[in-house]
Design a protein around this motif. Structure first.
Motif: not given
Length: 509
Positions: A482-501
């Motif tokens: 299951i996809i927990a986070w995705a980004s179309e362009k220029d992904p925001d590292p902070s949003q990725f970090q939040e999803a990981l947590a």
């Protein structure tokens, strides 16, 4: 009491497909697992052809594929699979049904399913319960799962530290207990789970008989003013008698005389049965546990939800439970997940179970032998003969639109990850065999990779160009696909970090 001193991470009650698949998921993640199964012989008549035939939905096929199990299934190669050969425009080949009303491949618009890439697995396949259990048993044993047959769970006690499980005079201890022990689940009853729902409308009969004059019945599924009967193969007869489930609940032994009386009444013929080789009854009783967890005890499969087998949704729903719970429970055991992760099992799976129960109830309503049901049946039949109607029903039956509500963000969040194909021909499903999470990074973003490197105990970093990105540049994929986070362009590292947590803990934690 004869105490067994072994302490397991997880004990599973029930060695059906759901229990075995869950055991495989846990053992893949290096958990110690014991499976207790009350039946000494796994070869029950209901699991054999033709009663053991089941249709596998897209999420189930994807799950088996991502664990390297799909190619081990042989029956779909022997039986006709509607999706293995090209379909000519206008073809009328039946590929499924809703309440016995067929829908046809020629009416289904696959282009509406935007995330079904050419590299994706089939949308549906045929399988056999007996073969499924054999394959899963072999895989479970190879992974180190201990299976004890002829030992039924009779009771258990839990506390904050673990669970003690009893089977007659034997006892076993574990950190967690999962009830995969079917509609009459002892784990559910002993665990005090509330099982809410609706009572049955009919008694169903699945039988193997000898018929003196089978031509009087004809073939296929036939709705009558008194019920339904189906002769799928000579001598294999299924009946629905709208008696409110009275015969099934009576506990009376099924006799040749009773079966013949029911079949004659439903079919309005004087057909003669000369022998009853096998027969079982069932109902459309629809109930669901109001919570899939009680402390250190979980429910999955029919132990958590029961309904009519119309449409074959039960096996797929149960295997989905196992896929969802397995990685979460393993991550909790190995302290690779936040404490809140286990709560998401009920939150995510309960709504899907609720949908399947309503789907089953809807089919029963339009199969009833009364004028209102016949009118609805006629309307649904017309709708299923349209492109939009057939596409909608097929999408529901095959689980194409199955997803979890994981909050706002990219439209793919909460859905099964598409089977992206890399430029070298490798498909994403082929790199998911080990059951870890994945960071897909199509642009080799160094910031994302640096963050992912802090979670190497839980996720793998996968980069490279794919043939069709579907408009995304990066995605975090859970171990269940299951996809927990995705980004179309220029992904925001902070949003990725939040999803990981939300789903994983860092290596050092």
């Amino acid at each position: 009491m004869n105490d067994n001193q072994s302490n397991y991470d997880v004990i599973i009650s029930g060695a059906g497909p759901v229990g075995l698949f869950l055991a495989c998921e846990l053992a893949l993640a290096k958990c110690s697992v014991l499976v207790l199964e009350k039946a000494e012989d796994p070869n029950a008549p209901t699991k054999q052809l033709p009663f053991g035939i089941r249709g596998l939905s897209a999420p189930t096929i994807e799950a088996l594929y991502r664990r390297g199990l799909l190619n081990e299934l042989e029956i779909h190669k022997r039986l006709k699979n509607p999706h293995q050969t090209p379909i000519q425009q206008g073809a009328r080949r039946q590929v499924g049904h809703f309440a016995g009303i067929p829908f046809h491949e020629g009416n289904i618009d696959h282009s509406q399913w935007e995330n079904r890439l050419p590299s994706s697995t089939d949308t549906s396949l045929i399988s056999e319960m007996q073969e499924m259990e054999t394959i899963l048993t072999r895989r479970a044993v190879a992974l180190g799962v201990e299976i004890k047959r002829g030992l039924a769970l009779t009771s258990f006690q839990q506390n904050e530290e673990g669970v003690v499980v009893h089977s007659g005079e034997q006892s076993f201890s574990c950190g967690w207990l999962v009830g995969c022990d079917g509609a009459r689940s002892v784990v559910r009853k002993e665990g005090g789970f509330e099982f809410a729902g609706t009572e049955p409308e009919f008694t169903g009969y699945s039988t193997k008989v000898e018929i003196a004059d089978p031509e009087k019945l004809g073939s296929g599924r036939i709705l009558t003013p008194k019920g339904m009967y189906l002769q799928s193969q000579p001598g294999f007869v299924v009946i629905q008698d709208f008696d409110g489930g009275e015969f099934h609940s009576s506990g009376m032994h099924l006799t040749l005389e009773h079966l013949q009386e029911v079949l004659r009444r439903i079919s309005s013929t004087d057909v003669t049965l000369t022998a009853l080789h096998f027969g079982t009854t069932w109902t459309d009783r629809a109930r669901q546990a109001t919570n899939y967890r009680n402390g250190r005890v979980f429910l999955a499969g029919d132990a958590a939800h029961i309904h009519s087998p119309l449409g074959g949704q039960g096996l797929n729903l149960g295997l989905g439970d196992a896929m969802n719970l397995g990685w979460k429970l393993a991550a909790t055991i190995h302290k690779k997940a936040p404490e809140s992760l286990l709560y998401s099992y009920h939150i995510e799976r309960y709504p899907l179970g609720e949908q399947v129960l309503d789907w089953s109830r809807a089919q029963v309503e339009i199969m009833k032998p009364n004028p209102g049901a016949r009118a609805l049946n006629s309307i649904v039949r017309d709708l299923l003969d349209t492109r939009d109607g057939a596409t909608y029903i097929a999408g529901r039956v095959w689980g194409i639109h199955t997803h979890y509500d994981l909050g706002e963000g990219h439209p793919l969040i909460g859905y099964s990850v598409p089977n992206f194909e890399f430029e070298d021909g490798t498909k994403l499903g082929e790199v998911m065999l080990h059951g870890k999470g994945i960071l897909l990074d199509f642009d080799a973003n160094t910031s994302l990779q640096a963050i992912a490197n802090k979670y190497t105990n839980s996720i793998e970093y996968v980069s490279g160009n794919v043939k069709d990105r579907l408009g995304i540049s990066a995605a975090l994929v859970r171990p269940d696909g299951i996809i927990a986070w995705a980004s179309e362009k220029d992904p925001d590292p902070s949003q990725f970090q939040e999803a990981l947590a939300l789903w994983f803990v860092r290596n050092s934690e």
